[in-house]
Design a protein around this motif. Sequence first.
Motif, short mmCIF file in Angstrom:
data_model
loop_
_atom_site.label_atom_id
_atom_site.label_comp_id
_atom_site.label_asym_id
_atom_site.label_seq_id
_atom_site.Cartn_x
_atom_site.Cartn_y
_atom_site.Cartn_z
N THR A 1 -4.99 -4.49 2.62
CA THR A 1 -4.96 -5.57 3.60
C THR A 1 -6.26 -5.58 4.38
OG1 THR A 1 -3.91 -4.18 5.27
CG2 THR A 1 -2.44 -5.51 3.91
N THR A 2 -6.53 -6.73 4.97
CA THR A 2 -7.66 -6.89 5.87
C THR A 2 -7.15 -7.57 7.12
OG1 THR A 2 -9.20 -7.09 4.02
CG2 THR A 2 -9.96 -7.90 6.15
N ARG A 3 -7.55 -7.06 8.27
CA ARG A 3 -7.18 -7.67 9.54
C ARG A 3 -8.43 -8.16 10.26
NH1 ARG A 3 -2.20 -7.65 11.38
NH2 ARG A 3 -0.71 -6.22 10.46
N ASN A 4 -8.35 -9.40 10.74
CA ASN A 4 -9.43 -9.98 11.53
C ASN A 4 -9.26 -9.48 12.96
OD1 ASN A 4 -11.14 -11.56 13.06
ND2 ASN A 4 -10.71 -13.43 11.92
N VAL B 1 -3.52 -10.13 2.82
CA VAL B 1 -3.01 -9.10 1.92
C VAL B 1 -3.63 -9.33 0.55
CG1 VAL B 1 -0.96 -8.05 0.90
CG2 VAL B 1 -0.87 -8.94 3.22
N HIS B 2 -4.06 -8.24 -0.10
CA HIS B 2 -4.72 -8.31 -1.39
C HIS B 2 -3.80 -7.71 -2.46
CE1 HIS B 2 -8.21 -9.19 1.04
NE2 HIS B 2 -7.97 -8.08 1.71
N TYR B 3 -3.69 -8.40 -3.61
CA TYR B 3 -2.82 -7.99 -4.71
C TYR B 3 -3.61 -7.90 -6.00
CZ TYR B 3 0.79 -9.49 -1.44
OH TYR B 3 1.56 -9.63 -0.33
N GLU C 1 -1.58 -14.10 5.54
CA GLU C 1 -0.22 -14.02 6.05
C GLU C 1 -0.14 -14.39 7.53
OE1 GLU C 1 1.76 -10.41 4.99
OE2 GLU C 1 1.86 -11.08 2.91
N GLY C 2 -1.22 -14.96 8.05
CA GLY C 2 -1.21 -15.41 9.44
C GLY C 2 -1.59 -14.31 10.40
N PHE C 3 -1.90 -14.68 11.62
CA PHE C 3 -2.28 -13.76 12.68
C PHE C 3 -3.43 -12.84 12.26
CE2 PHE C 3 2.22 -14.77 13.41
CZ PHE C 3 2.11 -15.40 14.64
N GLY C 4 -4.36 -13.38 11.47
CA GLY C 4 -5.54 -12.62 11.09
C GLY C 4 -5.33 -11.57 10.02
N HIS D 1 -10.26 -2.88 7.17
CA HIS D 1 -9.71 -2.86 5.82
C HIS D 1 -8.79 -1.64 5.65
CE1 HIS D 1 -12.84 -5.81 5.18
NE2 HIS D 1 -13.70 -4.93 5.66
N TYR D 2 -7.64 -1.86 5.02
CA TYR D 2 -6.65 -0.81 4.81
C TYR D 2 -6.28 -0.74 3.33
CZ TYR D 2 -6.10 -1.44 9.83
OH TYR D 2 -6.34 -1.55 11.16
#
Length: 146
Positions: free
Chosen positions: A30-33, A19-21, A13-16, A41-42
């Motif tokens: 979700t995962t954020r870089n 989203v996982h479905y 979804e951009g900006f690192g 990881h959330y």
Amino acid sequence: MANKKNNIHSRNEGFGKTVHYDSHGKKVGTTRNNGFGSYTHYDQRGKKVGTTYNEGFGRSTTSNSSEGCYIATCVYGYDSDEVWTLRKFRDNVLKQHFIGKCFIKAYYFISPKLVHFFGNQQWFHSFFKFILNPLIKKIDSQEPIK
């Protein structure tokens, strides 16, 4: 990413943020870089479930809280009865014993890696359903877990 039955699908979804479905299109995490090869990881509700750190030379380590049921969530979906059964078993049985705590620690070290590399493979889902279904049935046939 191509859709297959019982897959976890990811969308950048951009900006690192990724989203996982699950296979039904329900958000499972979700995962954020964080930069420099570090990822947080959330779960579906936005609660932090772990962080992966790049150690360089292709190696990484993962630090996890004990909330995410990575493999079961990948196989059954986040809010499935199977996942809730396993979470209650973890919280009310495994966490009460030293060997259970050791198992949980090992599981949270390896399971995110397994899901990351193999979570989109049908054999992965089939294999873990073969392993988990009898366990879940056994847990459900015992005294109710509070």
